[in-house]
Design a protein around this motif. Structure first.
Motif, PDB file in Angstrom:
ATOM      1  N   ASP A  47     -78.938 -46.434  80.299  1.00 23.20           N
ATOM      2  CA  ASP A  47     -79.125 -46.828  81.699  1.00 23.20           C
ATOM      3  C   ASP A  47     -79.156 -48.344  81.828  1.00 23.20           C
ATOM      4  N   MET A  48     -79.841 -49.013  80.903  1.00 25.91           N
ATOM      5  CA  MET A  48     -79.889 -50.476  80.935  1.00 25.91           C
ATOM      6  C   MET A  48     -78.501 -51.056  80.674  1.00 25.91           C
ATOM      7  N   ASP A  49     -77.759 -50.454  79.768  1.00 25.17           N
ATOM      8  CA  ASP A  49     -76.401 -50.922  79.496  1.00 25.17           C
ATOM      9  C   ASP A  49     -75.521 -50.774  80.730  1.00 25.17           C
ATOM     10  N   SER A  50     -75.635 -49.649  81.410  1.00 25.54           N
ATOM     11  CA  SER A  50     -74.833 -49.412  82.621  1.00 25.54           C
ATOM     12  C   SER A  50     -75.197 -50.406  83.713  1.00 25.54           C
ATOM     13  N   LEU A  51     -76.493 -50.649  83.896  1.00 21.11           N
ATOM     14  CA  LEU A  51     -76.929 -51.606  84.907  1.00 21.11           C
ATOM     15  C   LEU A  51     -76.460 -53.012  84.559  1.00 21.11           C
ATOM     16  N   ALA A  52     -76.523 -53.369  83.291  1.00 19.16           N
ATOM     17  CA  ALA A  52     -76.058 -54.691  82.855  1.00 19.16           C
ATOM     18  C   ALA A  52     -74.564 -54.846  83.127  1.00 19.16           C
TER      19      ALA A  52
ATOM     20  N   ASN B 266     -70.245 -57.649  88.913  1.00 20.11           N
ATOM     21  CA  ASN B 266     -70.449 -58.177  90.250  1.00 20.11           C
ATOM     22  C   ASN B 266     -70.954 -59.611  90.247  1.00 20.11           C
ATOM     23  N   GLY B 267     -70.917 -60.246  89.079  1.00 20.06           N
ATOM     24  CA  GLY B 267     -71.297 -61.652  88.983  1.00 20.06           C
ATOM     25  C   GLY B 267     -72.764 -61.914  89.248  1.00 20.06           C
ATOM     26  N   VAL B 268     -73.616 -60.949  88.913  1.00 19.70           N
ATOM     27  CA  VAL B 268     -75.056 -61.098  89.144  1.00 19.70           C
ATOM     28  C   VAL B 268     -75.776 -61.213  87.795  1.00 19.70           C
ATOM     29  N   PRO B 269     -76.377 -62.360  87.508  1.00 21.92           N
ATOM     30  CA  PRO B 269     -77.120 -62.491  86.259  1.00 21.92           C
ATOM     31  C   PRO B 269     -78.472 -61.798  86.377  1.00 21.92           C
ATOM     32  N   LEU B 270     -78.708 -60.822  85.541  1.00 16.17           N
ATOM     33  CA  LEU B 270     -79.993 -60.116  85.540  1.00 16.17           C
ATOM     34  C   LEU B 270     -80.788 -60.521  84.302  1.00 16.17           C
ATOM     35  N   LYS B 271     -81.401 -61.691  84.370  1.00 16.17           N
ATOM     36  CA  LYS B 271     -82.156 -62.213  83.233  1.00 16.17           C
ATOM     37  C   LYS B 271     -83.329 -61.303  82.884  1.00 16.17           C
ATOM     38  N   VAL B 272     -83.930 -60.691  83.886  1.00 18.04           N
ATOM     39  CA  VAL B 272     -85.064 -59.799  83.638  1.00 18.04           C
ATOM     40  C   VAL B 272     -84.623 -58.596  82.811  1.00 18.04           C
ATOM     41  N   LEU B 273     -83.446 -58.059  83.115  1.00 18.07           N
ATOM     42  CA  LEU B 273     -82.931 -56.918  82.358  1.00 18.07           C
ATOM     43  C   LEU B 273     -82.662 -57.316  80.914  1.00 18.07           C
ATOM     44  N   SER B 274     -82.052 -58.461  80.719  1.00 18.77           N
ATOM     45  CA  SER B 274     -81.795 -58.936  79.354  1.00 18.77           C
ATOM     46  C   SER B 274     -83.101 -59.113  78.596  1.00 18.77           C
ATOM     47  N   ALA B 275     -84.093 -59.679  79.258  1.00 19.06           N
ATOM     48  CA  ALA B 275     -85.395 -59.871  78.617  1.00 19.06           C
ATOM     49  C   ALA B 275     -86.046 -58.536  78.288  1.00 19.06           C
ATOM     50  N   ALA B 276     -85.944 -57.565  79.200  1.00 23.16           N
ATOM     51  CA  ALA B 276     -86.530 -56.238  78.955  1.00 23.16           C
ATOM     52  C   ALA B 276     -85.860 -55.567  77.760  1.00 23.16           C
ATOM     53  N   ARG B 277     -84.557 -55.689  77.667  1.00 21.92           N
ATOM     54  CA  ARG B 277     -83.840 -55.101  76.534  1.00 21.92           C
ATOM     55  C   ARG B 277     -84.259 -55.768  75.231  1.00 21.92           C
ATOM     56  N   ASP B 278     -84.391 -57.097  75.238  1.00 21.66           N
ATOM     57  CA  ASP B 278     -84.819 -57.819  74.040  1.00 21.66           C
ATOM     58  C   ASP B 278     -86.225 -57.398  73.619  1.00 21.66           C
ATOM     59  N   VAL B 279     -87.130 -57.303  74.597  1.00 25.31           N
ATOM     60  CA  VAL B 279     -88.501 -56.884  74.302  1.00 25.31           C
ATOM     61  C   VAL B 279     -88.509 -55.465  73.756  1.00 25.31           C
ATOM     62  N   ASN B 280     -87.729 -54.581  74.350  1.00 26.39           N
ATOM     63  CA  ASN B 280     -87.640 -53.198  73.879  1.00 26.39           C
ATOM     64  C   ASN B 280     -87.267 -53.152  72.398  1.00 26.39           C
ATOM     65  N   HIS B 281     -86.260 -53.914  72.027  1.00 25.20           N
ATOM     66  CA  HIS B 281     -85.817 -53.924  70.637  1.00 25.20           C
ATOM     67  C   HIS B 281     -86.885 -54.514  69.711  1.00 25.20           C
ATOM     68  N   SER B 282     -87.533 -55.581  70.142  1.00 27.93           N
ATOM     69  CA  SER B 282     -88.556 -56.189  69.283  1.00 27.93           C
ATOM     70  C   SER B 282     -89.773 -55.287  69.156  1.00 27.93           C
TER      71      SER B 282
END
Length: 81
Positions: free
Chosen positions: A41-46, A52-68
Motif C-alpha cells: 500500500d505504501m509503495d502504491s501511494l508513493a 503526480n509530482g507530489v513529494p510525500l516526505k512523511v511517507l518516505s520517513a514512515a517507510r524508513d522507520v518501518n524498516h529500521s
C-alpha cells in the motif's frame, strides 16, 4: 496529494477509518506499521504521488522507520538468545 489528484481528503480519512487495514488496531505501537498489505500500500501511494509530482516526505520517513524497526526487532530477538 488529494488536491492534486482530485480526491476529497475528509472523505478519504473517513473511508480509511472503515477499512480493517487502517482500523485502530493498525495504529497501535508495535514493530512498524502493520498489516499484510502495508508495504505494498505504501509503495502504491508513493508511486501515485510520484506520478503526480507530489513529494510525500512523511511517507518516505514512515517507510524508513518501518524498516529500521523491523531490523531493531530482529536484533533484539537475536540478543535474547
Amino acid at each position: 496529494m488529494c488536491e492534486r489528484v482530485g480526491a476529497d481528503a475528509v472523505s478519504l480519512a473517513l473511508a480509511s477509518a472503515l477499512t480493517r487495514k487502517i482500523a485502530p488496531r493498525c495504529l497501535q505501537p508495535g514493530a512498524g506499521m502493520g498489516g499484510v498489505f502495508a508495504e505494498s500500500d505504501m509503495d502504491s501511494l508513493a508511486q501515485l504521488a510520484q506520478n503526480n509530482g507530489v513529494p510525500l516526505k512523511v511517507l518516505s520517513a514512515a517507510r524508513d522507520v518501518n524498516h529500521s524497526l523491523a531490523d531493531h526487532l530482529v536484533d533484539k530477538i537475536a540478543l535474547s538468545r
